[in-house]
Design a protein around this motif. Structure first.
Motif, PDB file in Angstrom:
ATOM      1  N   VAL A 273     -30.770  77.287   2.426  1.00 59.33           N
ATOM      2  CA  VAL A 273     -30.062  77.106   1.144  1.00 59.33           C
ATOM      3  C   VAL A 273     -29.702  75.630   0.943  1.00 59.33           C
ATOM      4  O   VAL A 273     -29.914  75.068  -0.136  1.00 59.33           O
ATOM      5  CB  VAL A 273     -28.809  78.004   1.081  1.00 59.33           C
ATOM      6  CG1 VAL A 273     -27.929  77.644  -0.097  1.00 59.33           C
ATOM      7  CG2 VAL A 273     -29.224  79.475   1.007  1.00 59.33           C
TER       8      VAL A 273
ATOM      9  N   MET B  21     -35.180  79.026  -7.069  1.00 58.55           N
ATOM     10  CA  MET B  21     -33.782  79.346  -6.765  1.00 58.55           C
ATOM     11  C   MET B  21     -33.360  80.661  -7.408  1.00 58.55           C
ATOM     12  O   MET B  21     -32.645  81.459  -6.784  1.00 58.55           O
ATOM     13  CB  MET B  21     -32.872  78.207  -7.216  1.00 58.55           C
ATOM     14  CG  MET B  21     -32.897  77.028  -6.269  1.00 58.55           C
ATOM     15  SD  MET B  21     -31.656  75.813  -6.686  1.00 58.55           S
ATOM     16  CE  MET B  21     -32.669  74.560  -7.423  1.00 58.55           C
ATOM     17  N   ILE B  22     -33.802  80.908  -8.626  1.00 58.07           N
ATOM     18  CA  ILE B  22     -33.467  82.171  -9.298  1.00 58.07           C
ATOM     19  C   ILE B  22     -34.070  83.347  -8.538  1.00 58.07           C
ATOM     20  O   ILE B  22     -33.408  84.373  -8.329  1.00 58.07           O
ATOM     21  CB  ILE B  22     -33.920  82.146 -10.775  1.00 58.07           C
ATOM     22  CG1 ILE B  22     -33.043  81.181 -11.570  1.00 58.07           C
ATOM     23  CG2 ILE B  22     -33.890  83.542 -11.381  1.00 58.07           C
ATOM     24  CD1 ILE B  22     -33.540  80.893 -12.975  1.00 58.07           C
TER      25      ILE B  22
ATOM     26  N   PHE C  19     -32.021  84.133  -5.558  1.00 55.40           N
ATOM     27  CA  PHE C  19     -30.711  84.711  -5.875  1.00 55.40           C
ATOM     28  C   PHE C  19     -30.843  86.153  -6.377  1.00 55.40           C
ATOM     29  O   PHE C  19     -30.127  87.033  -5.941  1.00 55.40           O
ATOM     30  CB  PHE C  19     -30.006  83.841  -6.920  1.00 55.40           C
ATOM     31  CG  PHE C  19     -28.652  84.345  -7.290  1.00 55.40           C
ATOM     32  CD1 PHE C  19     -27.580  84.210  -6.427  1.00 55.40           C
ATOM     33  CD2 PHE C  19     -28.447  84.964  -8.511  1.00 55.40           C
ATOM     34  CE1 PHE C  19     -26.332  84.694  -6.768  1.00 55.40           C
ATOM     35  CE2 PHE C  19     -27.202  85.457  -8.860  1.00 55.40           C
ATOM     36  CZ  PHE C  19     -26.137  85.309  -7.985  1.00 55.40           C
ATOM     37  N   VAL C  20     -31.781  86.386  -7.284  1.00 50.68           N
ATOM     38  CA  VAL C  20     -31.934  87.694  -7.917  1.00 50.68           C
ATOM     39  C   VAL C  20     -32.643  88.688  -7.002  1.00 50.68           C
ATOM     40  O   VAL C  20     -32.310  89.868  -6.981  1.00 50.68           O
ATOM     41  CB  VAL C  20     -32.679  87.555  -9.270  1.00 50.68           C
ATOM     42  CG1 VAL C  20     -32.972  88.912  -9.880  1.00 50.68           C
ATOM     43  CG2 VAL C  20     -31.873  86.693 -10.229  1.00 50.68           C
ATOM     44  N   LYS C  21     -33.624  88.224  -6.255  1.00 50.56           N
ATOM     45  CA  LYS C  21     -34.416  89.069  -5.350  1.00 50.56           C
ATOM     46  C   LYS C  21     -34.940  90.324  -6.057  1.00 50.56           C
ATOM     47  O   LYS C  21     -34.553  91.446  -5.722  1.00 50.56           O
ATOM     48  CB  LYS C  21     -33.598  89.466  -4.124  1.00 50.56           C
ATOM     49  CG  LYS C  21     -33.197  88.313  -3.251  1.00 50.56           C
ATOM     50  CD  LYS C  21     -32.318  88.781  -2.114  1.00 50.56           C
ATOM     51  CE  LYS C  21     -31.857  87.658  -1.243  1.00 50.56           C
ATOM     52  NZ  LYS C  21     -31.034  86.661  -1.887  1.00 50.56           N
TER      53      LYS C  21
END
Length: 166
Positions: A18, A147-148, A151-153
């Motif tokens: 991260v 990055m999205i 985060f969302v996976k």
């Protein structure tokens, strides 16, 4: 079942991933701002400083963070349940990161060219100056998508995911 040291390793690896991944976006954003300042400035005397700063940013921040982000991302995927090719979101992140890192390697030559050209009196390198900005915008877009995804996976496993035997 993984012991405490294994969980600690996963946690440390995820934290490093991260840090390196978000850290990669920061210098790219700075790169874009400095490249835009160089593009907007009509004063050729400013260019040498601007493009030297971009060259240093590229080699001392962007390239190392890109490599560390890629390596730690592969490491995280190998020591967690997500796997390297089990989930589409991990696979897409991997592909986007590999492509972005490859494009970055090509982009280093553009930054080096601009730094050297800025020292040549009367040399027109406006196309290179514009390319630096366009490449930085493209890099930021890709990094935001990566990055999205992290985060969302989004759900969905690939055909290569290990299937339980019934």
């Amino acid at each position: 079942m993984m012991g405490a040291s294994g969980r600690r390793l996963r946690s440390v690896l995820r934290a490093l991933h991260v840090v390196f991944s978000i850290g990669w976006a920061g210098p790219v954003a700075v790169f874009l701002v400095v490249a835009a300042a160089g593009w907007a400035s009509p004063d050729a005397r400013i260019w040498a400083g601007v493009y030297a700063a971009l060259q240093v940013t590229m080699w001392w921040a962007v390239v190392p963070l890109a490599g560390l982000s890629l390596l730690t991302g592969i490491g995280v995927s190998l020591v967690t349940r997500w796997g390297l090719t089990r989930h589409y979101w991990v696979l897409f992140k991997l592909v986007l990161t590999v492509v972005a890192t490859g494009a970055l390697v090509l982009h280093t030559g553009v930054a080096d060219t601009a730094a050297h050209a800025s020292l040549q009196v009367g040399m027109d390198f406006s196309a290179v100056r514009l390319q630096l900005m366009v490449d930085a915008v493209a890099a930021l877009v890709v990094l935001v998508v990566v990055m999205i995804l992290g985060f969302v996976k989004p759900r969905g496993t690939t055909p290569w995911a290990a299937r339980p035997v019934s």
